[in-house]
Design an enzyme around this catalytic site. Structure first.
Site, mmCIF file in Angstrom:
data_model
loop_
_atom_site.group_PDB
_atom_site.id
_atom_site.type_symbol
_atom_site.label_atom_id
_atom_site.label_comp_id
_atom_site.label_asym_id
_atom_site.label_seq_id
_atom_site.Cartn_x
_atom_site.Cartn_y
_atom_site.Cartn_z
ATOM 1 C CG ASP A 165 74.466 26.905 -92.960
ATOM 2 O OD1 ASP A 165 74.897 28.068 -92.936
ATOM 3 O OD2 ASP A 165 73.250 26.622 -92.803
ATOM 4 C CE1 TYR B 170 67.861 25.018 -90.852
ATOM 5 C CE2 TYR B 170 70.138 24.369 -91.093
ATOM 6 C CZ TYR B 170 69.092 25.170 -91.465
ATOM 7 O OH TYR B 170 69.275 26.114 -92.453
ATOM 8 C CE LYS C 144 71.455 29.269 -91.408
ATOM 9 N NZ LYS C 144 71.524 27.797 -91.382
ATOM 10 C CG HIS D 231 66.861 30.740 -89.361
ATOM 11 N ND1 HIS D 231 67.052 29.503 -88.797
ATOM 12 C CD2 HIS D 231 66.753 30.515 -90.696
ATOM 13 C CE1 HIS D 231 67.068 28.569 -89.745
ATOM 14 N NE2 HIS D 231 66.884 29.167 -90.896
#
Ligand code: A2P
Length: 272
Positions: free
Chosen positions: A44, A49, A74, A107
């Site tokens: 994930d 990120y 996301k 998100h």
């Protein structure tokens, strides 16, 4: 690893590696490689990120066929606000070096999420995404999706840990056939939930670690759980959760630790 069936028929492994705050480069490449070696088939990530490229490299270098691994990413808030969802997906896919993701999530419920959802539906219909879903959506946000959706959300990834069980929302989503995923299940970086006296005593009772107790608690609530670690022994440990079962009383006792303590922002009150 046990799987959950999504509402479109696809399966998602109930334990996945979360890579929020895992640094791009060697740290993420190693974490994902160690996870795949340990048997994980679910990773994930998110554009936010900033480690999708490393996730893609680790998957490729593992030699495991792409179709055997469930990959989630996301779309970040700026792209949702301006409905630049297709470009965001294309850039994520380019960084991952993949031609589809298994699950694509909005998100956060920022302004414009309804229009973004309509774009997600069209990308889903084109086959660039195997399933579409939400993250950090409260019930009232999901109801706004209902009002405009042709494709029901497959999942909602929300905060849940023993001090913030989020059970009411989980019950609502599961009652609707929307799979629930828990982020920061161990209380996040710098948290101290694993030191809790009850979790320590259950760890002793079952001969497991507090992290494994928390992961198992999620599995037994039917919640997909995404523990993060950058340490190989912890990554291995967090996946070794299929050889024991918590008694129902213990599941209830962990749920009763809830004190409404969030580690992250409330989706009704955030400023990013
Ligand atoms: P690290 O990455 O240094 O291993 P969450 O999944 O809730 O975001 O929590 C992640 C935090 O918990 C990280 O600080 C991670 O540290 C730590 N962690 C992950 N797995 C374990 C484990 N099995 N035992 C102890 N700490 C863990």
């Amino acid at each position: 690893m046990e799987s959950i069936k999504l509402n479109n028929g696809n399966s998602i492994p109930i334990v996945g590696l979360g890579v929020f705050q895992t640094r791009d480069g060697e740290e993420t490449v190693n974490a994902v490689k160690w996870a795949l070696e340990a048997g994980y088939r679910h990773i994930d990530t998110a554009s936010y990120y900033h480690n999708e490229e490393s996730v893609g490299i680790a998957i490729k270098e593992s030699g495991i066929p792409r179709e055997d691994i469930f990959v989630t990413t996301k779309v970040w808030n700026n792209a949702v606000r301006e409905n630049r969802v297709q470009g965001a997906l294309e850039r994520s896919l380019a960084r991952l070096d993949m031609d589809y993701v298994d699950l694509f999530l909005i998100h956060w419920p920022v302004d414009g999420f309804e229009a973004a959802w309509k774009t997600m539906e069209s990308l889903y219909e084109q086959g660039m995404i195997k399933a579409i879903g939400l993250s950090n959506f409260h019930k009232h946000h999901v109801e706004r999706i209902d009002a405009i959706a042709n494709v029901a959300p497959a999942a909602d990834q929300i905060e849940s840990n023993p001090y913030f069980s989020n059970q009411e929302l989980i019950d609502y989503l599961q009652g609707r056939g929307i799979a629930v995923e828990a982020w920061s299940p161990l209380g996040g970086t710098g948290g101290n939930i694993m030191e809790d006296a009850l979790l320590q005593s259950l760890a002793e009772k079952y001969g497991k670690s507090p992290a494994q107790i928390i992961i198992r608690w999620n599995m037994q609530r039917g919640v997909i759980v995404l523990p993060k670690s950058t340490h190989q022994e912890r990554i291995i440990q967090n996946f070794a959760v299929e050889d024991f079962e918590l008694d129902e009383d213990d599941v209830a006792a962990i749920s009763a630790l809830d004190c409404g303590w969030r580690t992250g922002p409330d989706p009704d009150n955030f400023n990013f």
